[in-house]
Design a protein around this motif. Structure first.
Motif, short mmCIF file in Angstrom:
data_model
loop_
_atom_site.label_atom_id
_atom_site.label_comp_id
_atom_site.label_asym_id
_atom_site.label_seq_id
_atom_site.Cartn_x
_atom_site.Cartn_y
_atom_site.Cartn_z
N TRP A 60 33.19 37.50 43.28
CA TRP A 60 34.71 37.17 43.14
C TRP A 60 34.84 35.66 43.36
O TRP A 60 34.57 35.39 44.13
CB TRP A 60 35.43 37.84 44.00
N LEU A 61 35.59 35.12 42.20
CA LEU A 61 35.96 33.64 42.17
C LEU A 61 37.57 33.48 42.34
O LEU A 61 37.86 32.40 43.12
CB LEU A 61 35.35 32.77 41.28
N HIS A 62 38.16 34.46 42.18
CA HIS A 62 39.52 34.07 41.99
C HIS A 62 40.25 35.52 41.77
O HIS A 62 40.18 36.23 41.01
CB HIS A 62 39.95 33.16 40.98
N VAL A 63 41.44 35.93 42.66
CA VAL A 63 41.93 36.98 42.35
C VAL A 63 43.50 36.55 42.74
O VAL A 63 43.98 36.01 43.72
CB VAL A 63 41.78 38.32 43.52
N SER A 64 44.49 37.00 41.88
CA SER A 64 45.81 36.67 41.80
C SER A 64 46.60 37.92 41.24
O SER A 64 46.00 38.86 40.70
CB SER A 64 46.16 35.44 41.08
N ALA A 83 39.71 37.99 33.44
CA ALA A 83 40.33 39.34 33.06
C ALA A 83 42.10 39.02 33.55
O ALA A 83 42.27 38.93 34.61
CB ALA A 83 40.25 40.55 33.31
N ALA A 84 42.91 38.91 32.43
CA ALA A 84 44.38 38.66 32.80
C ALA A 84 45.33 39.71 32.04
O ALA A 84 45.18 39.75 30.87
CB ALA A 84 44.76 37.05 32.29
N ARG A 85 46.24 40.29 32.81
CA ARG A 85 47.08 40.98 32.45
C ARG A 85 48.09 40.40 31.63
O ARG A 85 49.00 41.10 31.27
CB ARG A 85 47.45 42.28 33.48
N ARG A 89 49.12 31.21 36.59
CA ARG A 89 49.02 29.61 36.64
C ARG A 89 47.21 29.57 36.24
O ARG A 89 46.46 30.30 36.55
CB ARG A 89 49.19 29.55 38.21
N PRO A 90 47.15 28.40 36.04
CA PRO A 90 45.81 27.95 35.56
C PRO A 90 44.82 27.94 36.71
O PRO A 90 45.18 27.81 37.89
CB PRO A 90 45.89 26.56 35.10
#
Length: 133
Positions: A60-64, A83-85, A89-90
């Motif tokens: 995992w590198l990023h989770v928001s 994967a973006a729902r 933010r960039p």
């Protein structure tokens, strides 16, 4: 592991409870959402064709709230996945690698320090092959 539920692959509609269990229109392909079906077919072919998506480790590198970014990797192969729902933010990552598009239309250009800024649109799904610079 990807999951398809009760007609998702053809755009079958339904909200919650019993409404989400509408009758599958097997004999009425004219009612199928061919665009949605095409995306599912493309993703299935991609998974079959990329060993790292089937057998690779996950980092995992990023989770928001609206986006996740991770790497699937195995010996000699690393895939970066976003994967973006929703729009978000960039995400800037210090990858130190070239990012070659595999799925999605977003080109990534590493900055001089090796960081890349991932697309912030959504919903969206992108995959890049990471190659040493």
């Amino acid at each position: 592991t990807p999951m398809v539920f009760a007609g998702d692959e053809i755009g079958l509609e339904g909200a919650w409870g019993e409404d989400s269990r509408r009758t599958m229109p097997w004999d009425r392909p004219e009612r199928w959402d061919q665009g949605t079906l095409g995306v599912y077919r493309d993703l299935i072919a991609l998974r079959r064709g990329e060993a790292a998506l089937r057998h690779g480790g996950l980092r995992w590198l990023h989770v928001s709230e609206d986006a996740v970014v991770y790497v699937r990797e195995r010996a000699g192969e690393r895939l970066l996945i976003l994967a973006a729902r929703a729009a978000h933010r960039p995400v800037r990552l210090p990858l130190g690698a070239r990012c070659l598009p595999v799925y999605g239309d977003a080109e990534l250009s590493p900055e001089a320090d090796g960081t890349v800024t991932l697309p912030a649109d959504g919903p969206a799904f992108h995959i890049w092959r990471l190659a040493r610079s």
